[in-house]
Design a protein around this motif. Structure first.
Motif, PDB file in Angstrom:
ATOM      1  N   GLY A 246      -0.736  32.373   1.968  1.00 28.11           N
ATOM      2  CA  GLY A 246      -1.142  31.025   1.962  1.00 28.11           C
ATOM      3  C   GLY A 246      -0.467  29.773   1.578  1.00 28.11           C
ATOM      4  O   GLY A 246      -0.872  28.742   1.629  1.00 28.11           O
ATOM      5  N   ASP A 247       0.351  30.082   0.452  1.00 25.92           N
ATOM      6  CA  ASP A 247       1.038  29.045  -0.404  1.00 25.92           C
ATOM      7  C   ASP A 247       1.940  28.376   0.542  1.00 25.92           C
ATOM      8  O   ASP A 247       2.677  28.867   1.500  1.00 25.92           O
ATOM      9  CB  ASP A 247       1.708  29.528  -1.533  1.00 25.92           C
ATOM     10  N   VAL A 248       2.215  27.020   0.340  1.00 27.22           N
ATOM     11  CA  VAL A 248       3.154  26.359   1.136  1.00 27.22           C
ATOM     12  C   VAL A 248       4.299  25.994   0.029  1.00 27.22           C
ATOM     13  O   VAL A 248       4.147  25.530  -1.213  1.00 27.22           O
ATOM     14  CB  VAL A 248       2.680  24.902   1.639  1.00 27.22           C
ATOM     15  N   ILE A 249       5.524  26.317   0.448  1.00 29.00           N
ATOM     16  CA  ILE A 249       6.681  26.225  -0.312  1.00 29.00           C
ATOM     17  C   ILE A 249       7.981  25.458   0.076  1.00 29.00           C
ATOM     18  O   ILE A 249       7.833  25.488   1.621  1.00 29.00           O
ATOM     19  CB  ILE A 249       7.168  27.580  -0.852  1.00 29.00           C
ATOM     20  N   ARG A 250       8.650  24.903  -0.534  1.00 24.66           N
ATOM     21  CA  ARG A 250       9.762  24.238  -0.045  1.00 24.66           C
ATOM     22  C   ARG A 250      10.983  24.841  -0.548  1.00 24.66           C
ATOM     23  O   ARG A 250      11.216  25.535  -1.613  1.00 24.66           O
ATOM     24  CB  ARG A 250       9.971  22.729  -0.631  1.00 24.66           C
ATOM     25  N   VAL A 251      12.167  25.376   0.427  1.00 26.39           N
ATOM     26  CA  VAL A 251      13.105  26.054   0.004  1.00 26.39           C
ATOM     27  C   VAL A 251      14.411  25.246   0.302  1.00 26.39           C
ATOM     28  O   VAL A 251      14.434  24.703   1.510  1.00 26.39           O
ATOM     29  CB  VAL A 251      13.138  27.316   0.776  1.00 26.39           C
ATOM     30  N   ARG A 252      15.693  25.191  -0.447  1.00 25.37           N
ATOM     31  CA  ARG A 252      16.901  24.858  -0.066  1.00 25.37           C
ATOM     32  C   ARG A 252      17.704  26.301  -0.360  1.00 25.37           C
ATOM     33  O   ARG A 252      17.814  26.803  -1.325  1.00 25.37           O
ATOM     34  CB  ARG A 252      17.220  23.648  -1.135  1.00 25.37           C
ATOM     35  N   GLY A 253      18.633  26.269   0.677  1.00 30.57           N
ATOM     36  CA  GLY A 253      19.535  27.324   0.249  1.00 30.57           C
ATOM     37  C   GLY A 253      20.690  27.543   1.552  1.00 30.57           C
ATOM     38  O   GLY A 253      20.666  26.771   2.635  1.00 30.57           O
ATOM     39  N   HIS A 254      21.155  28.540   1.603  1.00 28.60           N
ATOM     40  CA  HIS A 254      22.393  28.891   2.396  1.00 28.60           C
ATOM     41  C   HIS A 254      21.693  29.666   3.525  1.00 28.60           C
ATOM     42  O   HIS A 254      20.993  30.491   3.569  1.00 28.60           O
ATOM     43  CB  HIS A 254      23.688  29.493   1.887  1.00 28.60           C
TER      44      HIS A 254
ATOM     45  N   PRO B 196      28.912  14.664   7.761  1.00 30.82           N
ATOM     46  CA  PRO B 196      28.045  14.670   6.508  1.00 30.82           C
ATOM     47  C   PRO B 196      27.085  15.714   6.500  1.00 30.82           C
ATOM     48  O   PRO B 196      26.604  15.953   5.658  1.00 30.82           O
ATOM     49  CB  PRO B 196      27.236  13.162   6.768  1.00 30.82           C
ATOM     50  N   VAL B 197      26.766  16.331   7.508  1.00 29.47           N
ATOM     51  CA  VAL B 197      25.703  17.369   7.853  1.00 29.47           C
ATOM     52  C   VAL B 197      26.225  18.645   7.023  1.00 29.47           C
ATOM     53  O   VAL B 197      25.534  19.176   6.412  1.00 29.47           O
ATOM     54  CB  VAL B 197      25.514  17.868   9.379  1.00 29.47           C
ATOM     55  N   PHE B 198      27.724  18.750   6.993  1.00 29.37           N
ATOM     56  CA  PHE B 198      28.181  19.910   6.226  1.00 29.37           C
ATOM     57  C   PHE B 198      27.893  19.949   4.815  1.00 29.37           C
ATOM     58  O   PHE B 198      27.777  20.943   4.019  1.00 29.37           O
ATOM     59  CB  PHE B 198      29.723  19.691   6.191  1.00 29.37           C
ATOM     60  N   SER B 199      27.619  18.757   4.126  1.00 26.96           N
ATOM     61  CA  SER B 199      27.574  18.526   2.733  1.00 26.96           C
ATOM     62  C   SER B 199      26.087  18.441   2.435  1.00 26.96           C
ATOM     63  O   SER B 199      25.776  18.245   0.937  1.00 26.96           O
ATOM     64  CB  SER B 199      28.365  17.521   2.212  1.00 26.96           C
ATOM     65  N   ALA B 200      25.289  18.260   3.295  1.00 26.58           N
ATOM     66  CA  ALA B 200      23.724  18.006   3.137  1.00 26.58           C
ATOM     67  C   ALA B 200      23.176  19.229   3.335  1.00 26.58           C
ATOM     68  O   ALA B 200      23.514  20.162   3.835  1.00 26.58           O
ATOM     69  CB  ALA B 200      23.520  16.884   3.966  1.00 26.58           C
ATOM     70  N   PHE B 201      21.727  19.064   2.926  1.00 24.21           N
ATOM     71  CA  PHE B 201      20.764  20.126   3.438  1.00 24.21           C
ATOM     72  C   PHE B 201      20.097  19.832   4.667  1.00 24.21           C
ATOM     73  O   PHE B 201      19.227  18.791   4.612  1.00 24.21           O
ATOM     74  CB  PHE B 201      19.650  20.494   2.184  1.00 24.21           C
ATOM     75  N   ALA B 202      20.546  20.406   5.670  1.00 19.79           N
ATOM     76  CA  ALA B 202      20.072  20.333   7.009  1.00 19.79           C
ATOM     77  C   ALA B 202      18.726  20.366   7.070  1.00 19.79           C
ATOM     78  O   ALA B 202      18.340  21.556   6.855  1.00 19.79           O
ATOM     79  CB  ALA B 202      20.932  20.878   8.006  1.00 19.79           C
ATOM     80  N   ARG B 203      17.845  19.462   7.873  1.00 19.92           N
ATOM     81  CA  ARG B 203      16.599  19.772   7.982  1.00 19.92           C
ATOM     82  C   ARG B 203      16.217  19.946   9.443  1.00 19.92           C
ATOM     83  O   ARG B 203      16.292  19.116  10.363  1.00 19.92           O
ATOM     84  CB  ARG B 203      15.894  18.649   7.499  1.00 19.92           C
TER      85      ARG B 203
ATOM     86  N   GLY C 249      27.690  21.301  17.330  1.00 13.87           N
ATOM     87  CA  GLY C 249      28.819  20.678  16.958  1.00 13.87           C
ATOM     88  C   GLY C 249      29.006  20.279  15.555  1.00 13.87           C
ATOM     89  O   GLY C 249      30.023  20.229  15.004  1.00 13.87           O
ATOM     90  N   HIS C 250      27.762  20.315  15.038  1.00 11.72           N
ATOM     91  CA  HIS C 250      27.703  20.052  13.431  1.00 11.72           C
ATOM     92  C   HIS C 250      27.941  21.603  12.841  1.00 11.72           C
ATOM     93  O   HIS C 250      27.235  22.331  12.772  1.00 11.72           O
ATOM     94  CB  HIS C 250      26.615  19.535  12.992  1.00 11.72           C
ATOM     95  N   PRO C 251      28.730  21.692  11.594  1.00 12.96           N
ATOM     96  CA  PRO C 251      28.868  22.633  10.952  1.00 12.96           C
ATOM     97  C   PRO C 251      27.632  22.587   9.740  1.00 12.96           C
ATOM     98  O   PRO C 251      27.563  21.687   9.268  1.00 12.96           O
ATOM     99  CB  PRO C 251      30.498  22.573  10.237  1.00 12.96           C
ATOM    100  N   VAL C 252      27.131  23.689   9.747  1.00  8.45           N
ATOM    101  CA  VAL C 252      25.953  23.778   8.715  1.00  8.45           C
ATOM    102  C   VAL C 252      25.843  24.886   8.038  1.00  8.45           C
ATOM    103  O   VAL C 252      26.407  26.142   8.181  1.00  8.45           O
ATOM    104  CB  VAL C 252      24.477  23.847   9.649  1.00  8.45           C
ATOM    105  N   ARG C 253      25.930  24.564   6.538  1.00 10.58           N
ATOM    106  CA  ARG C 253      26.055  25.822   5.549  1.00 10.58           C
ATOM    107  C   ARG C 253      24.744  25.787   4.846  1.00 10.58           C
ATOM    108  O   ARG C 253      24.447  26.910   4.132  1.00 10.58           O
ATOM    109  CB  ARG C 253      27.016  25.529   4.770  1.00 10.58           C
ATOM    110  N   GLN C 254      24.042  24.787   4.788  1.00  7.16           N
ATOM    111  CA  GLN C 254      22.503  24.833   3.859  1.00  7.16           C
ATOM    112  C   GLN C 254      21.576  23.981   4.526  1.00  7.16           C
ATOM    113  O   GLN C 254      21.882  22.938   5.123  1.00  7.16           O
ATOM    114  CB  GLN C 254      23.029  24.265   2.642  1.00  7.16           C
ATOM    115  N   VAL C 255      20.422  24.411   4.336  1.00  3.83           N
ATOM    116  CA  VAL C 255      19.331  23.980   4.893  1.00  3.83           C
ATOM    117  C   VAL C 255      18.113  23.708   3.915  1.00  3.83           C
ATOM    118  O   VAL C 255      18.134  24.189   2.740  1.00  3.83           O
ATOM    119  CB  VAL C 255      18.838  24.654   6.180  1.00  3.83           C
TER     120      VAL C 255
END
Length: 337
Positions: A107-115, A21-28, A51-57
């Motif tokens: 100083g801005d706090v931002i949230r990022v999703r990506g590879h 499931p980690v492979f298809s999710a945005f890993a935190r 052992g978990h394949p990670v492609r996006q976070v």
């Protein structure tokens, strides 16, 4: 956190990555772990944590400096490089909202999703989306830091094991056979293979690595623990091909041990079947409804292969119909154009 010994553990075959499931999710993940993840040797751009394949976070952090390309470094939980948002903006209000959310300042706090990727020998995040977070009292960041230990405990710190990989006996073998038979089927059809020996498949590296199963698991053995690796692989291939026979994807002619024909690409079988239907549909008794499945099977067995299975014949008729060479007039009856 990863132990030094697990950093360099053997990768599971890439065909099995989608089962995690980690492979298809945005890993935190913690930033320290994102920086230390190792890149896959099979597919560049895929990284491994325990052992978990990670492609996006999915990361949250504070902008502490800006540059022309809007790069940022993190304070806490998130380094990376967000790309500019390209949004089709039709209304001025929407355009202003997007600008407000994506214009970064110190100083801005931002949230990022990506590879995750490696750029100039440094780990970074190429964003697919990002936005500023309204977090004056650090509620978002505190909530995230409370959530991460639970995710690590329940998911990330438990090495991924594919279904069946941790099982001994028939269960583990069944999983390997099921996975391999699908990969062999795709290999045969995509490469338009007409005939093959089992031993030829056992020289294809990608198929052999799949038949071996995860190298870190010593439990996927077919018979005794002393059985050689080559015999185990041979046995898995044999069972996988047997499953393909049961589905009509491949078949054998009498006296051809370990030699197989691929149904979809056997031009002679397709021609014989089509000729039988064309010829018999000219006869008065078949002219109206067409030829019944069992009649076609009987004729093809007489002229081509006496041991041809019904499931192979059914696959051939479906192929001919999909190519518009024949049409089914009613259930079980076929007529040539």
């Amino acid at each position: 956190m990863q132990s030094e010994s697990k950093k360099y553990e053997e990768e599971i075959p890439s065909l099995l990555w989608g089962l995690d499931p980690v492979f298809s999710a945005f890993a935190r993940l913690y930033i320290k772990d994102i920086k230390e993840m190792r890149e896959s040797k099979q597919v560049p751009g895929i990284f491994f944590y325990n052992g978990h394949p990670v492609r996006q976070v999915d990361v949250v952090g504070m902008v502490v400096q800006t540059k022309e390309r809007e790069a940022f470094h993190s304070y806490g939980d998130c380094p990376g490089t967000p790309s500019s948002l390209k949004v089709l903006q039709q209304m001025k209000k929407f355009q202003e909202m997007v600008s407000q959310k994506t214009k970064l300042e110190i100083g801005d706090v931002i949230r990022v999703r990506g590879h995750v990727r490696t750029f100039r020998q440094q780990r970074e995040i190429q964003s697919s989306c990002f936005y500023k977070v309204d977090d004056p009292v650090c509620d978002v960041q505190i909530s995230r830091m409370l959530e991460l230990p639970c995710l690590y405990r329940e998911v990330y710190d438990k090495p991924f094991q594919s279904p069946g990989a941790g099982q001994s006996g028939p269960e583990g073998l069944d999983f390997l056979v099921q996975t391999l038979h699908e990969k062999v089927r795709d290999f045969l059809l995509e490469n338009k293979i007409q005939t093959f020996y089992q031993q030829e498949l056992e020289t294809i590296h990608s198929l052999v690595s799949l038949a071996e199963g995860p190298k870190s698991s010593s439990s996927c053995q077919v018979n005794s623990g002393s059985e050689s690796s080559s015999k185990r692989i041979h046995s898995v291939f044999k069972e996988a091909i047997k499953k393909l026979q049961e589905k009509g994807v491949v078949f054998q002619k009498p006296g051809t041990s370990m030699y197989y024909h691929v149904t979809d690409h056997d031009k002679e079988l397709l021609k014989v079947t089509l000729d039988v239907i064309k010829e018999d549909c000219r006869k008065p008794r078949h002219a109206e409804k067409g030829c019944h499945f069992l009649h076609v099977l009987s004729c093809v067995r007489q002229t081509y292969n006496p041991n041809l299975d019904e499931v192979v014949m059914q696959r051939v008729l479906e192929l001919l119909e999909s190519n518009s060479d024949i049409v089914s007039t009613m259930e079980g009856y076929y007529m040539a154009f």
